[in-house]
Write a protein that holds these residues in place. Structure first.
Motif, mmCIF file in Angstrom:
data_model
loop_
_atom_site.group_PDB
_atom_site.id
_atom_site.type_symbol
_atom_site.label_atom_id
_atom_site.label_comp_id
_atom_site.label_asym_id
_atom_site.label_seq_id
_atom_site.Cartn_x
_atom_site.Cartn_y
_atom_site.Cartn_z
ATOM 1 N N LEU A 177 0.831 -1.207 0.000
ATOM 2 C CA LEU A 177 0.000 0.000 0.000
ATOM 3 C C LEU A 177 0.866 1.259 0.000
ATOM 4 O O LEU A 177 0.591 2.216 -0.723
ATOM 5 N N VAL A 178 1.941 1.219 0.805
ATOM 6 C CA VAL A 178 2.842 2.379 0.850
ATOM 7 C C VAL A 178 3.524 2.574 -0.497
ATOM 8 O O VAL A 178 3.564 3.680 -1.030
ATOM 9 N N THR B 180 -4.729 4.829 6.284
ATOM 10 C CA THR B 180 -5.574 3.921 7.061
ATOM 11 C C THR B 180 -5.958 2.705 6.216
ATOM 12 O O THR B 180 -6.614 2.836 5.187
ATOM 13 N N TRP B 181 -5.519 1.555 6.674
ATOM 14 C CA TRP B 181 -5.730 0.334 5.904
ATOM 15 C C TRP B 181 -7.217 0.074 5.638
ATOM 16 O O TRP B 181 -7.619 -0.263 4.521
ATOM 17 N N ASP B 182 -8.037 0.234 6.657
ATOM 18 C CA ASP B 182 -9.473 -0.045 6.490
ATOM 19 C C ASP B 182 -10.114 0.898 5.472
ATOM 20 O O ASP B 182 -11.066 0.508 4.791
ATOM 21 N N ALA B 183 -9.613 2.109 5.387
ATOM 22 C CA ALA B 183 -10.161 3.047 4.396
ATOM 23 C C ALA B 183 -9.787 2.585 2.999
ATOM 24 O O ALA B 183 -10.621 2.585 2.086
ATOM 25 N N PHE B 184 -8.541 2.179 2.856
ATOM 26 C CA PHE B 184 -8.121 1.651 1.553
ATOM 27 C C PHE B 184 -9.034 0.490 1.146
ATOM 28 O O PHE B 184 -9.469 0.393 -0.004
ATOM 29 N N GLU B 185 -9.349 -0.371 2.089
ATOM 30 C CA GLU B 185 -10.218 -1.514 1.787
ATOM 31 C C GLU B 185 -11.649 -1.081 1.475
ATOM 32 O O GLU B 185 -12.340 -1.700 0.694
#
Ligand SMILES: [Zn+2]
Ligand SMILES: [Zn+2]
Length: 191
Positions: A15-16, A93-98
């Motif tokens: 993601l980064v 934010t990982w959950d936002a990406f998802e």
């Protein structure tokens, strides 16, 4: 590491790397004035609402609109003799990406780039009139993007244990009955 395809982002590092590449592309295309050697990246799994955030030291008397002379700034218990801004961290934010569609994630990154641009130039950042003008140029939102609760919750059919949550339709959601829970080796139920 070369950036993975968007649909293949599976880890925080992916993601980064993908997001940083995208931001560099935006800098070239939209001429955003950000030095990436002074940006650190992290992925948050704790943030509940904010899709992303720029973390930065507080610079005394900094104001959006007045460029700061970094050579004279004292902050975070020190001074930058070389005249470069103190590093800032872009927290994703990982959950936002998802939860987001790709276009929403890209828009989020452009929003954060404006914060980085303001911070590196003026020592601080906000959502005022200058941000608004820049957001129009960069085709993004003025308000920080937020994301919501997961759309799908998968439970073990036998014991009701929470097995996973997903923000969008995916193979696990569509074919939940083909998977087995690790607790009971039972099919999964989608709520
Ligand atoms: Zn913002
Ligand atoms: Zn179970």
């Amino acid at each position: 590491m070369t950036a993975p395809a968007y649909d293949e982002i599976a880890t925080h590092e992916d993601l980064v790397v993908w997001s940083r590449d995208y931001c560099k592309e935006v800098r070239r295309e939209w001429l955003v004035d950000v030095r990436f050697d002074l940006v650190e990246w992290e992925v948050s799994t704790r943030a509940k609402r904010r899709a992303a955030a720029v973390k930065r030291p507080k610079i005394p008397e900094a104001e959006v609109g007045s460029p700061v002379d970094w050579e004279t700034v004292e902050a975070a218990g020190g001074r930058r003799a070389d005249g470069r801004p103190f590093p800032a961290t872009l927290s994703l934010t990982w959950d936002a990406f998802e939860a987001f569609e790709r276009t929403e994630w890209e828009s989020t990154l452009r929003h954060e780039l404006i914060h980085l641009e303001q911070y590196q130039r003026c020592g601080t950042t906000d959502h005022g009139p200058e941000f608004k003008a820049r957001a129009e140029e960069l085709d993004t939102e003025v308000h920080c993007e937020t994301f919501s609760d997961p759309k799908y919750v998968l439970r073990c059919e036998s014991c009701d244990a929470l097995v996973a949550h997903r923000y969008r339709d995916c193979k696990l959601v569509r074919r939940a009955d083909e998977y087995r829970s690790s607790c009971c080796e039972s099919p999964l139920v989608v709520e």
